[in-house]
Motif scaffolding. Sequence first.
Motif, mmCIF file in Angstrom:
data_model
loop_
_atom_site.group_PDB
_atom_site.id
_atom_site.type_symbol
_atom_site.label_atom_id
_atom_site.label_comp_id
_atom_site.label_asym_id
_atom_site.label_seq_id
_atom_site.Cartn_x
_atom_site.Cartn_y
_atom_site.Cartn_z
ATOM 1 N N LYS A 13 27.568 11.123 -25.068
ATOM 2 C CA LYS A 13 26.691 9.987 -25.365
ATOM 3 C C LYS A 13 25.970 10.145 -26.694
ATOM 4 C CE LYS A 13 27.861 8.222 -21.520
ATOM 5 N NZ LYS A 13 29.206 7.717 -21.577
ATOM 6 N N ASP A 14 25.903 11.377 -27.218
ATOM 7 C CA ASP A 14 25.145 11.600 -28.455
ATOM 8 C C ASP A 14 26.010 12.123 -29.597
ATOM 9 O OD1 ASP A 14 25.654 14.017 -27.326
ATOM 10 O OD2 ASP A 14 23.634 14.792 -27.511
ATOM 11 N N HIS A 15 27.281 11.743 -29.613
ATOM 12 C CA HIS A 15 28.206 12.098 -30.706
ATOM 13 C C HIS A 15 28.206 13.596 -31.000
ATOM 14 C CE1 HIS A 15 28.663 7.858 -31.332
ATOM 15 N NE2 HIS A 15 27.373 7.722 -31.567
ATOM 16 N N GLN A 16 28.622 14.383 -30.020
ATOM 17 C CA GLN A 16 28.706 15.832 -30.187
ATOM 18 C C GLN A 16 29.624 16.181 -31.345
ATOM 19 O OE1 GLN A 16 27.047 18.092 -28.317
ATOM 20 N NE2 GLN A 16 26.034 16.321 -27.477
ATOM 21 N N ASP A 25 37.454 23.254 -39.531
ATOM 22 C CA ASP A 25 37.139 21.932 -40.074
ATOM 23 C C ASP A 25 36.433 21.130 -38.994
ATOM 24 O OD1 ASP A 25 36.990 19.610 -41.513
ATOM 25 O OD2 ASP A 25 39.125 19.150 -41.390
ATOM 26 N N ILE A 26 35.122 21.233 -38.940
ATOM 27 C CA ILE A 26 34.350 20.622 -37.872
ATOM 28 C C ILE A 26 33.423 19.575 -38.455
ATOM 29 C CG2 ILE A 26 32.614 21.078 -36.106
ATOM 30 C CD1 ILE A 26 33.965 23.745 -35.694
ATOM 31 N N SER A 27 33.334 18.460 -37.784
ATOM 32 C CA SER A 27 32.532 17.351 -38.271
ATOM 33 C C SER A 27 31.697 16.773 -37.147
ATOM 34 C CB SER A 27 33.483 16.280 -38.820
ATOM 35 O OG SER A 27 32.788 15.094 -39.109
ATOM 36 N N GLN A 28 30.535 16.275 -37.482
ATOM 37 C CA GLN A 28 29.687 15.603 -36.496
ATOM 38 C C GLN A 28 30.215 14.186 -36.302
ATOM 39 O OE1 GLN A 28 27.231 17.162 -34.951
ATOM 40 N NE2 GLN A 28 26.626 15.462 -33.699
ATOM 41 N N GLY A 29 30.429 13.803 -35.063
ATOM 42 C CA GLY A 29 30.906 12.454 -34.792
ATOM 43 C C GLY A 29 29.834 11.426 -35.117
ATOM 44 N N ASN A 30 30.227 10.307 -35.678
ATOM 45 C CA ASN A 30 29.256 9.263 -35.984
ATOM 46 C C ASN A 30 29.633 7.913 -35.378
ATOM 47 O OD1 ASN A 30 31.349 8.485 -37.597
ATOM 48 N ND2 ASN A 30 30.333 8.977 -39.521
#
Length: 173
Positions: A13-16, A25-30
């Motif tokens: 629910k909070d864009h893990q 290569d890790i990115s925060q979901g938006n």
Amino acid sequence: MLIGISKVNITPKDHQSILRGKKGDISQGNAILDDLYVRTICLFQNRKILIINVDLLWVSKELTEAIRNWAHEKFEIHADYILISATHTHHSPQIKKNIFDGNTVNGAYVSYLEEKIKQSISEALNSYRPGYLEYSYGYIKGTVNRRKYQYDLPLLLKGKFRKQVLYRPNYRG
């Protein structure tokens, strides 16, 4: 034969943090393009068999054991009759710290995921309908393993033997 099915949303629910393609290569979901799900099928004829699939990159041994133990205690389903698999999506939350360097794991999401898997199992077990099962198998030509093990040449020239994984076609498997 009786068959029960369930599909439960496991989208954070909070864009893990999500994984993207390559190691580290890790990115925060938006944004969410498609929701993630856990799907469960329960087959019952003489014994209960669970087939569980989650929209994750992989499923950890710890999560698998926790779910198997819970299902055995709550529904008396032996671990040998519980299959848990992943769709292998690279755009999913990280559930264990040691898969990539630099990853982030949210323990609250892992707990949420475990509860949602349990919910999916319970729903499948409570939705039995008469049905039948068919299967088929085949062989696909043209697939290739992309991981080729080769000695690290700079180390080999120094007399040290260490294999490395190269991401290129390995037609011998």
